[in-house]
Structure formats: structure tokens, C-alpha cells
Scaffold this motif. Sequence first.
Motif, PDB file in Angstrom:
ATOM      1  N   GLU A   5      24.007  -4.147  44.910  1.00  0.00           N
ATOM      2  CA  GLU A   5      23.118  -2.906  45.423  1.00  0.00           C
ATOM      3  C   GLU A   5      23.739  -2.112  45.957  1.00  0.00           C
ATOM      4  O   GLU A   5      24.737  -2.084  47.050  1.00  0.00           O
ATOM      5  N   GLU A  64      18.919  -1.958  41.611  1.00  0.00           N
ATOM      6  CA  GLU A  64      18.186  -0.699  42.407  1.00  0.00           C
ATOM      7  C   GLU A  64      16.680  -1.140  42.594  1.00  0.00           C
ATOM      8  O   GLU A  64      15.567  -0.257  42.549  1.00  0.00           O
ATOM      9  N   THR A  74      16.484   0.437  46.042  1.00  0.00           N
ATOM     10  CA  THR A  74      16.925   1.693  46.144  1.00  0.00           C
ATOM     11  C   THR A  74      16.440   2.878  45.231  1.00  0.00           C
ATOM     12  O   THR A  74      16.833   3.917  45.465  1.00  0.00           O
ATOM     13  N   LEU A  75      15.756   2.685  44.411  1.00  0.00           N
ATOM     14  CA  LEU A  75      15.367   3.444  43.379  1.00  0.00           C
ATOM     15  C   LEU A  75      14.543   4.582  44.255  1.00  0.00           C
ATOM     16  O   LEU A  75      14.308   5.569  43.781  1.00  0.00           O
ATOM     17  N   GLY A  81      17.734   7.388  41.511  1.00  0.00           N
ATOM     18  CA  GLY A  81      17.985   6.079  42.113  1.00  0.00           C
ATOM     19  C   GLY A  81      19.361   6.538  42.784  1.00  0.00           C
ATOM     20  O   GLY A  81      19.923   7.544  42.840  1.00  0.00           O
ATOM     21  N   GLN A 130      21.945   5.387  42.333  1.00  0.00           N
ATOM     22  CA  GLN A 130      23.235   5.650  41.427  1.00  0.00           C
ATOM     23  C   GLN A 130      23.572   6.878  41.306  1.00  0.00           C
ATOM     24  O   GLN A 130      24.793   7.529  41.216  1.00  0.00           O
ATOM     25  N   THR A 160      20.606  -1.374  34.955  1.00  0.00           N
ATOM     26  CA  THR A 160      19.989  -1.413  36.369  1.00  0.00           C
ATOM     27  C   THR A 160      18.888  -2.219  36.270  1.00  0.00           C
ATOM     28  O   THR A 160      18.005  -2.333  35.518  1.00  0.00           O
TER      29      THR A 160
END
Length: 422
Positions: free
Chosen positions: A197, A231, A234-235, A241, A243, A253
Motif C-alpha cells: 500500500e 490502492e 488510497t485511490l 491514485g 501511484q 493495482t
Amino acid sequence: MSEILATFRARTPGSAARQDRAAAVMPGGDTRTTTYHPPYPLTMASGEGPWLTDVDGNRYIDLLGNYTSLVHGNAYPPIVDAVQGQLARGTAWPARNDAQVELAELLAERVGSVEQVRFCNSGTEATMLCAYIARAVTGRRKVLMARYGYHGSLEEYEVGTLGHGGPDTVLARHGDVEDFGQVLTERGGEIACVILEPVMGSGGLAVAAPGALAAIAERARAAGALFVADEVITLRLATGGAQALHGVTPDLTAMGKIIGGGFPVGAVGGRADLLAVTDPRAPRLIHSGTFNGNPITATAGLVSVRELTAERIATMDRLAERLGGRLIAAAEACGLPFSLRRQGSLLQCFCRGEEPEANATRDDQDLSTALHLAALNEGVFFAGRGLLVLNTVLDEALVDEVADRLGAAMASVMAEQAVAVD
Ligand SMILES: Cc1ncc(COP(=O)(O)O)c(C=O)c1O
């Protein structure tokens, strides 16, 4: 009995009665490990915008959003309207639907590394599918993850959450390029994928240093393993996202939560050549699911993702920063040992002066349990482990009210401490 506990019990007789009834038919009276808290969890009756109402009629400002999923609050009218329209046309068919394809297109448009998508019904299924795809393409079995990381309920990941490895689980320190690099040098030939993550959502919001994820991804690939970004939480941190924030391009992902607009969901996105193992025209991996990509979830998810614009993310982040500052000030005012980590719209509170490595290594359980219960008494709902989550329907006035209510909760915790010491 403590004052805080007595107040909680006095306010929630309906939830107490339902605990006994529920415990007769469900272990512990609950059906999610994380939502249980002593003396008993609440039973909710309804949710509207930033508010939740329990069966006793108590109202709470919702600072959890079903563990980060309800990014637009409860019963968000555009989602309700869209889903009602779809409900009347059917809920699930053993055939493709347009909303599903549009959601896949939207995710591919937003998230740089996502060329293609497979839908499933939970984040757990998504991270599980990532491992299965990695095993199918590499012919290896093991997953390498961060110690205390959380990737759902697959056994291979759960042992890592507990902090000890397992037969197919290898661990390294979150965000530590050297540690991951060493494991990959020594055991790379056994590892199918590295899963991480960008920010440890359940683990206590520890974040990898800039460049660390890209460096770990590079070492994973050099060892012939896939790099998977989880994600699921975390998106929500950026339209592309986390990333995009970390400048890393994962092979796969795992997504979930916000992409379902409040309905059960999961998805794996990534390189088309990897996802090809699930291609039904020549499947190397059987990936099926009665409700995968169902039109209700896809319809709700489309609205949820479309309406999570960069501007709204920035507003949530600004409000979260404001809340964090006010909480630190409130703790100082009443002498509560306190620290917090913030990542975008996520806040992790600790009732200790210094942030621990991860939630699993905390030693502030008594104070943080008391603060959680005191906050419920003050009408603020957040995770027992101290995670506060903002949504797009909160405004400055309500965030200030949260801070005031939590300030009162902190003061009641300290008052109780003083009595205990006397
Ligand atoms: C990072 C992460 N991965 C996976 C999951 C599992 O998702 P679900 O609860 O939808 O199975 C979660 C759930 O909280 C999560 O936080």
C-alpha cells in the motif's frame, strides 16, 4: 464503571439489546472483525450525508464512511437516483452491462498503469486475484509484503498483518527499499509478487518516502516478480491514485471501496498482457463471480468516481489539515498525549506523544479506547483504532464541530484519568 462507559451504556440501550440477540446467531454479535469494539458496537438505523443515526436515535457525524468507501457521504443523492433507476431495470445478469464497461474505461482513463480491468466484489477478492495472476505468470508462489500491512482476508496476507510470515508470505519493513531489496536478492526466485500500500491504511498511515515505491518496484521486476499496488484505500488520495503521487507504475493495482459508490466491490487493473491470463477465450486462470461487475455496483461506482474530482479531493485534504491542527490544539489544551499522521483526507490519531511504527506496535490502547467511546458519546463516529476519514459532503462548519466535539471527548478522557489517579 467509568463515567464514559456508563454514559455510553445509558445512551445506547437499543444497541445493547441487539448485541445479545446478535450474539446468539453471530460469533460475538458481529460479522466484521474491525467493527467490533467493547462493550458492544452500535446498531445503525440510517445514514444521510455526513450523518449516521443509531437505533436509539443518537446522531453521529460520520468520520469513517464505511472505512473510506463512502467518499460522498451516506445516501449521496446522485448515487441514490442512479441506482434507483437501475434497480427498476434489474440488479444482476449473467451477461455484460454498459455501466461495467464505462467504469472500466473511467478507471483506465484515470489511473496511469491501468490498461485493463477485472471486477470482483471486495478488496479482498482484488488482492487475492493479484496474487493468483502473479502466480500464474511467474510460476512462483510467495508474496512479499510489508510487516503489519493489510491487504484483506486472504490467509497469505493475514499472517503478514499479524507481523509474522507464513509458508507463502515473506515480510519486509514498509517503505524500506534496502529491506525489500535484500529479501528480493536472497529469495527473489520464490516471490511471485511484491504487494504494497502506498500509505498503510489499516496499519497506521505510515507512508513510503518519495521514490521508495518506484525503487522497490524496480527491484521486484529485476527479481522477476510483479509489483502490485494495493490502492483499495488510497485511490481516494488523487484522481490517478496514490501511484500518481508516488510516481510509480505498478504491474497490477488492487482497487475497491470508492469505486463501488457504497456497494460491495473490488477490481484489479493493470497491464493487459498480465490480465490476459483471465481472458475467457483462453483462460489460464478461472476468475468468475456471480456478482462481478453487476449493474448496481457499476452504476453507483461510476457516479462515485466521476464526482471525485481533483477539486473535491483538494477540498477534503484542506479540511482534513484543518481538523488535524485543531485536534492537536485540543489535545494540548487538556494535556492528552497525542499525535497524528495525515495523508490527504485520512487522519490517524494516536494517544501517545510519538507515532508508532504501525498500529500493531501501539501501546496506547487504554487511552485510545476511552477516546473512541467518549467520541461516540459526543456524537462523532470514527474507527476504534483512531482512523478519521473525511468525505466530500463535509464543510468547514461541520469539521469545526467535529473538532469541538472531539475536544470535549478528549477533556472527558483526561478528567477520568485524573479520577483514576486520585
Ligand atoms: C488496503 C486494503 N486492501 C484490501 C482491503 C480489503 O477490502 P475489502 O474489505 O473490501 O475486502 C482493505 C479493506 O479495508 C484495505 O484497506
